[in-house]
Design an enzyme around this catalytic site. Sequence first.
Site, PDB file in Angstrom:
ATOM      1  CG  ASP A  98       7.240  -4.853  27.643  1.00 41.85           C
ATOM      2  OD1 ASP A  98       7.270  -5.142  26.339  1.00 41.85           O
ATOM      3  OD2 ASP A  98       7.041  -5.564  28.320  1.00 41.85           O
ATOM      4  CG  ASP A 199       3.215  -6.716  24.275  1.00 46.19           C
ATOM      5  OD1 ASP A 199       3.516  -7.045  25.239  1.00 46.19           O
ATOM      6  OD2 ASP A 199       2.321  -6.779  23.981  1.00 46.19           O
ATOM      7  CD  GLU A 255       4.229 -11.494  25.961  1.00 42.40           C
ATOM      8  OE1 GLU A 255       3.414 -12.005  26.891  1.00 42.40           O
ATOM      9  OE2 GLU A 255       3.721 -10.854  24.767  1.00 42.40           O
ATOM     10  CG  ASP A 330       0.543 -11.030  31.026  1.00 41.27           C
ATOM     11  OD1 ASP A 330       0.287 -10.145  31.570  1.00 41.27           O
ATOM     12  OD2 ASP A 330       0.932 -11.409  29.320  1.00 41.27           O
TER      13      ASP A 330
HETATM   14  O1  TEU Z   1       0.724 -10.416  26.724  1.00 43.68           O
HETATM   15  C1  TEU Z   1       0.523 -11.120  25.314  1.00 43.68           C
HETATM   16  C2  TEU Z   1      -0.280 -12.514  25.731  1.00 43.68           C
HETATM   17  O2  TEU Z   1      -1.296 -13.151  25.095  1.00 43.68           O
HETATM   18  C3  TEU Z   1      -0.853 -13.076  26.957  1.00 43.68           C
HETATM   19  O3  TEU Z   1       0.471 -13.231  27.810  1.00 43.68           O
HETATM   20  C4  TEU Z   1      -2.329 -12.714  27.996  1.00 43.68           C
HETATM   21  O4  TEU Z   1      -1.368 -11.642  28.824  1.00 43.68           O
HETATM   22  C5  TEU Z   1      -3.453 -13.807  28.383  1.00 43.68           C
HETATM   23  O5  TEU Z   1      -2.915 -14.554  27.240  1.00 43.68           O
HETATM   24  C6  TEU Z   1      -4.301 -13.216  28.518  1.00 43.68           C
HETATM   25  O6  TEU Z   1      -4.424 -14.677  28.815  1.00 43.68           O
HETATM   26  C7  TEU Z   1       0.949  -9.569  26.255  1.00 43.68           C
HETATM   27  C8  TEU Z   1       1.584  -8.379  27.627  1.00 43.68           C
HETATM   28  O7  TEU Z   1       2.475  -9.077  28.170  1.00 43.68           O
HETATM   29  C9  TEU Z   1      -0.132  -8.398  27.898  1.00 43.68           C
HETATM   30  O8  TEU Z   1       0.751  -7.382  29.806  1.00 43.68           O
HETATM   31  C10 TEU Z   1      -0.324  -7.750  27.565  1.00 43.68           C
HETATM   32  O9  TEU Z   1      -1.895  -7.197  28.333  1.00 43.68           O
HETATM   33  C11 TEU Z   1      -1.418  -7.943  26.057  1.00 43.68           C
HETATM   34  O10 TEU Z   1       0.625  -8.667  25.482  1.00 43.68           O
HETATM   35  C12 TEU Z   1      -0.930  -6.213  24.798  1.00 43.68           C
HETATM   36  O11 TEU Z   1      -0.749  -6.090  25.198  1.00 43.68           O
END
Ligand code: TEU
Length: 559
Positions: A98, A199, A255, A330
Amino acid sequence: MTQQWWKQAVVYQIYPKSFMDSDGDGYGDINGIISKLDYLSDLGVDVLWLTPIYPSPEKDNGYDISDYYAINPRYGTLEQFKQLLAQVHQRNMKLIMDIVVNHTSTEHEWFKQAMSSVDNPYHDFYIWRDGSPETPPNNWLSKFAGSAWQYCAGVGKYYLHLFDVTQADLNWENPILRQEIYRMMRYWLELGVDGFRLDVINLISKQQSFADDTLLTPTADGRKFYTDGPRIHEYLHEMNHEVFALRDGLLTVGEMSSTTLESCVLYTNPACKELDMVFNFHHLKVDYVGGEKWSLGRFDFIQLKQLFNTWQSGMQAGGGWNALFWSNHDQPRALSRFGDPINYPYQSASMLATAIQLMQGTPYIYQGEEIGMTNPGFTHLEQYRDVEALNAARLLAERGHSEAEILAILQAKSRDNARTPMQWDDSLHAGFTTATPWIEVAANYPELNAKQVISRDNSIYQHYRKLSQLRKSSAAIVAGEYQIYFADDPQLYVYTRSLVNEVILVVNNFYGENCTFILPEALQTYSGVECLLNNYPELPENWRQFTLRPYQSVVLCLR
Ligand code: TEU
């Protein structure tokens, strides 16, 4: 190995912190993962994705990286990581890392330098704007609540943080920063990793006007100024050239937050030379009331199907490629959200798995999904750990919600729902750890655990194995054209995947009541049928018209 081997692959996401603790400190670790590789290999997965295991103050569970070149001692050592890689490869699996490059932790050395003076060369690695101590540069909101800007008295400026205040956004306009990122990614490739999950990669290019948003709806929070931003394709193309092109056989998955179909076609059409596949989240917002995540509502099934159909047809037409998933670290547990874990745990979990995995794209399984793990249903605010959940609880309280209401919302929506320890067996703490786990184990572990589930003949786990095998044996599942039927049916999700003479018909009942399936007109010409998968013991007597039991899912091959 064909160039696009990942079209036939199944990916398994590991959340190391909650997967398996080998040294009794309450946190999962690398040796814990090594001890479970046979379990994963038996499941039939091809690729493992590890969420971040780099040094980090863990304000956002590792998505706040303080050193891109090392392993967080909590998880183990670089030597152990190399061991893990070797053991994964020995079992003919692959491993992807990641990579979080939209932001770093404010404890990263770059940020410490950046904060020391505006003349420091690292200052420009981050995004700074003027503003008075009372008034931030604009009204953008952080995804974790509050302003997206933090004042830094040392330099008399604000820095941007789209996520937590300790996650400072990197300035991709700076070419030296970009080269530093590519160098770091090459380092992991040289160590032997097989690709990357990137990410929030579609947020790295910001419109340089930094204009105010309207704040009129939950999504008018600034995102239109940095989502799929002006230079995003240029950056990804450059990353591809500088990193991905150096090795054959990689898997790269981006992502994509709040993205569009048009952008995702460009991200993943091989001719654009950017990424192999993308996650989008539109189908996971069908239970956001009025676009608001922190709300309670049943999911909108018709909208869910419309979204699947739009993305399946659109990506197919544009030559793009989807990552298929219900769950990740998430999202609340899919079984609790879209299925019925009380009355039909096996039927609804296996139906959901079938419905998602047989669409066009590469399927992702999130740890615990294969044994039907559920939301833990925490009953006290103190049981929650996630910064996003804790901020939301504060905000909801400010808006006048009672503690009971706040708990009900977190029970359904918190990211912690997916982060409770993997339930391995019925021993204390579900066999995850001998210490007190960093987050509580779901109370249902004595009945719901991997040991139990695997021992059953017709189990969710076995169903996932069958799906992996099916994928390996059918060209139509890998490459066939997707076509939806009965888009307006309130209960059935029906689609075909066709390639030359092979037609795979997938019929899913999304609810706990019986319903009738009638073969669509367009498929009446087929005369032969073979049942490839069914989550009930009885075969349909007449495959042209049959009754589906609660959450039944039937996969037929028509000839
Ligand atoms: O997540 C990105 C993200 O915007 C969402 O999945 C977020 O967690 C959700 O909208 C909240 O409601 C990624 C990662 O997967 C996540 O764990 C991190 O917190 C985020 O980026 C920041 O790095």
